[in-house]
Design a protein around this motif. Structure first.
Motif, PDB file in Angstrom:
ATOM      1  N   THR A 179       0.865  -1.180   0.000  1.00 36.86           N
ATOM      2  CA  THR A 179       0.000   0.000   0.000  1.00 36.86           C
ATOM      3  C   THR A 179       0.899   1.226   0.000  1.00 36.86           C
ATOM      4  O   THR A 179       1.876   1.298   0.750  1.00 36.86           O
ATOM      5  N   VAL A 201       1.952  -5.793   1.974  1.00 40.93           N
ATOM      6  CA  VAL A 201       0.656  -6.354   2.353  1.00 40.93           C
ATOM      7  C   VAL A 201       0.716  -7.856   2.118  1.00 40.93           C
ATOM      8  O   VAL A 201       0.955  -8.291   0.993  1.00 40.93           O
ATOM      9  N   HIS A 217      -6.230  -5.744  -0.970  1.00 49.81           N
ATOM     10  CA  HIS A 217      -5.951  -4.541  -0.181  1.00 49.81           C
ATOM     11  C   HIS A 217      -4.738  -3.769  -0.703  1.00 49.81           C
ATOM     12  O   HIS A 217      -4.403  -2.718  -0.164  1.00 49.81           O
TER      13      HIS A 217
END
Length: 440
Positions: free
Chosen positions: A392, A401, A414
């Protein structure tokens, strides 16, 4: 569509990421231009400059509901000493025959209506009594004028400068100007401009048609019951969504069982609607790697120059890859590995640039930047491979992640960036500046 033949190398050759991508982009050619209706051209790339045939707006027009008047007739007007003008009629949007406004006269005018001859400015209705003789118009009353066509007078309570509240002819674009240049991607604002200057069709490179299919007898469609040893097919959904995100018209084909003849027949059936084909799964060295079995010798039966070359790349994830062309039109085919993260990363690195090359775009790659690695511990990477880890990104920092496993779909959901670890780096300490591929 024509394409060059992909390069081939010995089975033991380990391709770099750059070599594989360079081969793809050297092989794929932009689609031939066609003439499309405006809405059909949304998302497409212009292949020629568009010149404005008529000025926009094409005539002086009012930006307000109010009264078209002469400047001298309202000079010095105030609430105590309003200018009283004779209302000679109405001017509506789209009206062809215009009134003549003379000294001491006014014409009711609507927003977008042409400025009538003799008028020099527009007084908003809020600066008048609305032709009702009741003082300045305010609040709800500001929305209405005296009944259309009614004879009478209007009181004006404020002066107006010349051409106040008037949109000048050509103030947006002038006849002969270049409205859009070749290479422009047509989004809603560009479609609006083309329609506003009277263009009903435009010459563009069409959005490529991409067919996506996954392979594996263990794959089950979402909403169906899972039996022992089965998993849901997520790759075909993910890659179809990726293709659409890249600008393509994408078609998802249901998962094909591990049967080489069935797979080959399915691919041949889909060629009629494909400018590019993408498969996922079956490109490794297992006994049931049907994509390799079905397509390794396709060039023996098709026209010269066809065929799929299966390769090993110095990258993680995504080591096994296939690339080539199939069928009489030499339709490009990219065969991606079956692990979800491997297929997604491979799409971003190789398929997305191919799609955008077919579209005729100059910039086909995701943007990259440098960012500071924030992590609890050092990142490790296998020697000799370029690793792409999910992360991220925000404010010049990137955080990993999930782990390095190529099956971790939840972590992928994500992530909005890929952290790039070069082939000659085996460990990256927190605080180190790294290259980042931005995915959003």
């Amino acid at each position: 569509m024509s394409s060059a033949a992909p390069r081939t190398a010995g089975q033991d050759h380990l391709w770099s990421v750059d070599e594989h991508l360079e081969d793809i982009l050297a092989t794929v050619r932009p689609l031939d231009p066609i003439e499309l209706q405006l809405l059909d051209a949304q998302g497409c790339v212009l292949v020629e400059d568009v010149t404005v045939p008529v000025s926009l707006p094409p005539f002086d027009n009012s930006s307000m509901d109010g009264y078209a008047v002469r400047v001298a007739d309202v000079a010095g007007a105030s609430e105590e000493f309003p200018a009283v003008l004779e209302v000679v009629g109405d001017v509506a949007a789209g009206q062809a025959e215009l009134l003549q406004v003379g000294p001491g006269q006014a014409a009711r005018i609507m927003t977008g209506a042409p400025l009538p001859p003799g008028a020099e400015t527009v007084v908003p209705v809020e600066w008048t009594d609305g032709g009702l003789g009741e003082g300045p118009v305010t609040g709800m009353r500001a929305r209405s004028l005296a009944p259309a066509g009614a004879d009478g007078h209007v009181q004006v309570y404020r002066p107006a400068e010349a051409r106040a509240h008037v949109r000048a002819k050509g103030s947006d674009v002038k006849a002969g100007d270049r409205a859009l240049e070749a290479g422009t991607v047509l989004g809603p604002p560009q479609i609006a401009l083309l329609a506003a200057i009277g263009r009903g069709t435009v010459r563009v490179r069409p959005r490529p048609r991409v067919v996506v299919l996954s392979t594996g007898s263990e794959l089950v469609q979402p909403d169906e019951e899972l039996a022992s040893g089965q998993i849901y097919d997520s790759n075909s959904f993910a890659l179809t969504a990726c293709a659409r995100d890249a600008g393509a018209i994408a078609y998802r084909v249901g998962a094909v069982a591990d049967d080489a003849e069935t797979l080959r027949s399915t691919i041949e059936d889909q060629l009629v609607r494909a400018d590019l084909m993408v498969t996922t799964g079956g490109v490794s060295v297992g006994a049931y790697d049907v994509v390799k079995e079905a397509l390794s010798h396709v060039g023996d039966e098709d026209e010269a120059g066809s065929g799929i070359d299966f390769r090993k790349l110095a990258m993680q994830p995504g080591k096994p890859q296939g690339f080539g062309s199939i069928g009489p039109d030499h339709t490009p085919l990219l065969a991606l590995p079956g692990n979800p993260v491997s297929s997604y990363v491979s799409f971003e690195l190789f398929v997305r640039p191919a799609i955008r090359t077919l579209m005729g775009l100059d910039d086909v790659h995701r943007p990259t930047t440098r960012a500071t690695l924030t992590a609890d511990q050092a990142l490790t990477s296998p020697k000799g491979r370029r690793q792409f880890m999910r992360g991220t990104y925000a404010d010049g920092k990137v955080t990993p992640v999930g782990g390095a496993g190529s099956h971790l779909v939840a972590a992928l959901a994500h992530a909005d960036a890929l952290i790039v670890v070069p082939e000659n780096v085996e460990s990256v300490e927190p605080g180190t500046e790294v290259e980042v591929v931005l995915l959003r």
